[in-house]
Structure formats: structure tokens, C-alpha cells
Design a protein around this motif. Structure first.
Motif, PDB file in Angstrom:
ATOM      1  N   GLU A 291      43.008  36.290  35.893  1.00  0.00           N
ATOM      2  CA  GLU A 291      44.160  37.158  35.633  1.00  0.00           C
ATOM      3  C   GLU A 291      45.419  36.605  36.302  1.00  0.00           C
ATOM      4  O   GLU A 291      46.517  36.678  35.736  1.00  0.00           O
ATOM      5  CB  GLU A 291      43.860  38.569  36.142  1.00  0.00           C
ATOM      6  CG  GLU A 291      44.899  39.588  35.726  1.00  0.00           C
ATOM      7  CD  GLU A 291      44.529  41.002  36.139  1.00  0.00           C
ATOM      8  OE1 GLU A 291      45.428  41.865  36.171  1.00  0.00           O
ATOM      9  OE2 GLU A 291      43.331  41.251  36.418  1.00  0.00           O
ATOM     10  N   ALA A 292      45.267  36.030  37.507  1.00  0.00           N
ATOM     11  CA  ALA A 292      46.415  35.438  38.194  1.00  0.00           C
ATOM     12  C   ALA A 292      46.976  34.269  37.392  1.00  0.00           C
ATOM     13  O   ALA A 292      48.200  34.105  37.283  1.00  0.00           O
ATOM     14  CB  ALA A 292      46.015  34.978  39.590  1.00  0.00           C
ATOM     15  N   GLU A 293      46.102  33.456  36.806  1.00  0.00           N
ATOM     16  CA  GLU A 293      46.557  32.348  35.963  1.00  0.00           C
ATOM     17  C   GLU A 293      47.295  32.859  34.734  1.00  0.00           C
ATOM     18  O   GLU A 293      48.328  32.305  34.332  1.00  0.00           O
ATOM     19  CB  GLU A 293      45.374  31.485  35.541  1.00  0.00           C
ATOM     20  CG  GLU A 293      44.879  30.524  36.601  1.00  0.00           C
ATOM     21  CD  GLU A 293      43.969  29.458  36.044  1.00  0.00           C
ATOM     22  OE1 GLU A 293      44.410  28.288  35.972  1.00  0.00           O
ATOM     23  OE2 GLU A 293      42.830  29.788  35.679  1.00  0.00           O
ATOM     24  N   GLU A 294      46.785  33.920  34.129  1.00  0.00           N
ATOM     25  CA  GLU A 294      47.431  34.484  32.939  1.00  0.00           C
ATOM     26  C   GLU A 294      48.799  35.063  33.294  1.00  0.00           C
ATOM     27  O   GLU A 294      49.766  34.914  32.531  1.00  0.00           O
ATOM     28  CB  GLU A 294      46.529  35.568  32.338  1.00  0.00           C
ATOM     29  CG  GLU A 294      45.250  35.011  31.712  1.00  0.00           C
ATOM     30  CD  GLU A 294      44.253  36.086  31.333  1.00  0.00           C
ATOM     31  OE1 GLU A 294      44.485  37.272  31.715  1.00  0.00           O
ATOM     32  OE2 GLU A 294      43.255  35.764  30.667  1.00  0.00           O
ATOM     33  N   LYS A 295      48.888  35.705  34.444  1.00  0.00           N
ATOM     34  CA  LYS A 295      50.180  36.244  34.881  1.00  0.00           C
ATOM     35  C   LYS A 295      51.184  35.120  35.111  1.00  0.00           C
ATOM     36  O   LYS A 295      52.369  35.236  34.761  1.00  0.00           O
ATOM     37  CB  LYS A 295      50.000  37.057  36.169  1.00  0.00           C
ATOM     38  CG  LYS A 295      49.258  38.369  35.997  1.00  0.00           C
ATOM     39  CD  LYS A 295      49.022  39.025  37.348  1.00  0.00           C
ATOM     40  CE  LYS A 295      48.263  40.329  37.217  1.00  0.00           C
ATOM     41  NZ  LYS A 295      47.988  40.958  38.527  1.00  0.00           N
TER      42      LYS A 295
END
Length: 383
Positions: A291-295
């Protein structure tokens, strides 16, 4: 008149409370905090699980020294070792202390003293880490530096090959130069470093003080690349605001850091280590990192789109939620303008805006930040 040394160019903001990505000043103003305490609050302000872990440890004991056994230190060390692919951990109080430990270990293990680092790097403000830093402004006025450091341009394979020799103990590298302008390392440069280290019997030290603990969408930023360090350092995000740093090394280096070789009275303090356990338990979950990568991709692409046609913006770059916006003019005035608009940003050198939001930031908050920056650019023409 202040009783503090004026070592910091402080903003005209004093916090009252903070939670998540929001900070509230004593004057009642609300800010969207995209500084994360300079890359520290990866889980945001006052994260409940970190707060609970710290409170629980405070109710047990605060400090006993490293003369005692610590199953908590052992547990967190194993978490860091597993996440990095390395083996042994030394706990310190800060990034500078972790880098000091790395420098000492590399010199002792190799029997050599020369360490090669990069121009525009930043490794700390102690005497050894200041000497390791490739920025003259950090060293100004402090007299002769330690002579055993040599500096090469970042991502310059030829300069690296010319600098590393049989007297070299280690090459010390940041995966992303944070203070140096948010410049990302190239795989070819890491390949060259690995080859030169192997050729000359030198160690590879990767400084992940700012890039570690999920900041780039991986536990450590070097995991985006095909490279394996001998020594890794981390700090900022590890305690989510509690002071802690760690040096992580390969098993074969253990013999060089035996009893009496190095130490720290407060290193591995139980309260800070309790915070680190809570942080790692949250951040090292695969879904959290994904999720951090997607953000990060959402924020970076949104910024690129927002700056289309804005001639004063040279480039948007970075890795994960560590983003730099290079401008043609100095950015300090823009940072102050954004504070008036309720957005907290940093610089990375005179011409680069640095965005370090908590990894818990949501899309609405990212949209708000992009909107505030874009509005200022289009209506006030700060640049």
C-alpha cells in the motif's frame, strides 16, 4: 532571550498536539504534515500501537543498562536481521551513532582506514560522520577533518574505480541522497561498487538512516536493487519518534565487535526498543508495504501531472514516499508560503522541495497537498 544555542533555523510554529498526518499549533492552526519529523514518523504522529507499546514498557522499567540480558532487544534484532538479510545488530541512539559504529566496525574488520563516500552525501554530524559527509557546508569552521575519507561524484563509475584501492576499508553509500537533493542510485553504480569492494577487499556500507523502515515501500531501499551490503545502518523511522538507531552486519563481522570493542549507555533503551518492535510489526507486513508503494506512485504521478507546463519545475524524482521537486530557484520562500496554506514541507538543498509524508497518509490528504502546491504555483507564482 533564548537559553538555547541557535543551531536551528526554527520555523515560527510551536506544536500543541499532533495525530496521524495532522499537526496543530499552540495558535490553533492546523497543518498537513509532509515532513514526518524529517522522515521519522513513518506511522504518523501518536500512532496508537506505538503509544501502547511505549506505555506498557514504561510501566515495567525505563533503563537498566546493557549489562543485562534483553529478550526485547533480541526480538527486535531478529526482526531487523530477517528484514535485511543480514545477521547481527548493534543498537544506538541515532543515525549518526549507527554510522559511527559502521565506520568503526569496517576499519577494525579490514585493518584499513580509508572510506570512500559520495559528494553531496549526508551521514551525520559527529566528527567521523561529518568527515564522511560529502558536503563542505557541514564541515565549515570545525578545523581539519579526519583524513581517511575520500569523496566521489554520485553515480560516477569511473571516479569510483579511481578512488577505491587496496587501502580502502569500505565504500559508504545512500540509496537515495536525502539531504543531498533526493537523488536515486543507479543499479550500474551499485554493481560497480560491489565489484570494486570485492576486488580490493573492502566492505559495502549502505546508509539507510532516512530510506529504511518502509519509507520507499520496501523494508530497506537497497531491496529495490540487486545488491547485498556487508553493513547496513538505519534510524529515523525505526522508533517513530523515540530515539533509536541500529547497525546491522554480516555474521562474519561478529568477532570484531566483541565485549569492550564498542558500546552505548542508552543504546537499545527498552522504551525505544519497545517502540521499534511496534513499528516493525506494523510496517513489515506485506500488505502495508504494498500500500505504501501504491501511495507513493499516486503522489508522484499526481505531482508530475500538476507541474506539467510549469517551467520553473525542473524535475519530480524520488523513491517511494521520499520525493523531491527540483526547481530553478531557491525554495525557502515557497516552504514558508505553504506553511501559511497549512502544509509542512522540507528542503533538500536550496532548490529542492522534499516531501516525506507518513506512510499512513491517505489519498485525500495527498490530493490536498497537491492542490495546495498547485494553487500556490498558479496563483501566487512563488518561484
Amino acid at each position: 532571550m533564548s537559553s538555547l544555542f541557535p543551531t536551528y533555523a526554527r520555523w515560527d510554529i510551536e506544536p500543541e498536539t499532533a495525530n496521524g498526518t495532522k499537526l496543530f499549533s499552540i495558535k490553533g492552526k492546523e497543518y498537513l504534515d509532509f515532513t514526518s519529523g524529517i522522515g521519522v514518523l513513518n506511522l504518523g504522529h501518536c500512532h496508537e500501537k506505538v503509544k501502547d507499546a511505549v506505555t506498557e514498557q514504561l510501566n515495567k522499567y525505563w533503563h537498566v543498562s546493557n549489562m543485562f540480558q534483553s529478550s526485547l532487544q533480541e526480538k527486535v534484532a531478529k526482526m531487523l536481521a530477517d528484514a535485511s538479510g543480514l545477521d547481527q545488530v548493534f543498537f544506538a541512539n541515532s543515525g549518526a551513532e549507527a554510522n559511527e559504529a559502521a565506520i568503526k566496525l569496517a576499519r577494525k574488520a579490514t585493518g584499513k582506514s580509508k572510506i570512500v563516500t559520495c559528494l553531496q552525501s549526508f551521514h551525520g554530524r559527529t566528527f567521523a560522520t561529518m568527515a564522511a559527509t560529502g558536503q563542505e557546508k557541514i564541515k565549515k569552521g570545525f578545523g581539519p577533518m579526519l583524513s581517511s575519507f575520500e569523496y566521489v561524484p554520485f553515480n560516477d563509475n569511473e571516479a569510483l574505480a579511481a578512488a577505491v584501492d587496496d587501502d580502502t576499508a569500505a565504500v559508504m553509500i545512500e540509496i537515495v541522497q536525502g539531504e543531498g537533493g533526493i537523488h536515486v542510485v543507479e543499479q550500474s553504480y551499485l554493481d560497480a561498487i560491489a565489484a570494486e569492494c570485492k576486488k580490493h577487499g573492502a566492505l559495502l556500507i549502505v546508509d539507510e538512516i532516512q530510506t529504511g523502515i518502509g519509507r520507499t515501500g520496501k523494508p530497506f531501499a537497497f531491496l529495490h536493487f540487486d545488491i547485498q551490503p556487508d553493513i547496513l545502518t538505519t534510524a529515523k523511522g525505526l522508533g517513530n519518534g523515540l530515539p533509536i538507531g541500529a547497525m546491522i552486519g554480516k555474521r562474519e563481522l561478529e568477532e570484531f565487535f566483541g565485549p569492550g570493542s564498542h558500546g552505548s549507555t542508552f543504546g537499545g533503551n527498552p522504551v525505544s526498543v519497545a517502540a521499534a518492535e511496534a513499528v516493525l510489526t506494523e510496517i513489515l507486513q506485506p500488505d502495508f508495504l504494498k500500500e505504501a508503494e501504491e501511495k507513493a506512485e499516486y503522489l508522484k504521478s499526481g505531482l508530475v501531472k500538476a507541474f506539467e507546463g510549469v517551467g520553473e519545475v525542473v524535475e519530480v524524482r524520488g523513491l517511494g514516499l521520499m520525493i523531491g521537486i527540483e526547481c530553478k530557484q531557491e525554495v525557502q520562500a515557497f516552504i514558508l508560503e505553504m506553511q501559511e496554506a497549512g502544509l509542512l514541507l522540507l528542503s533538500a538543498g536550496p532548490n529542492v522541495l522534499r516531501l516525506l509524508p507518513p506512510l499512513t497518509v491517505d489519498r485525500l490528504e495527498m490530493d490536498q497537498a497537491i492542490g495546495k502546491i498547485t494553487k500556490a504555483l498558479k496563483t501566487k507564482q512563488i518561484f
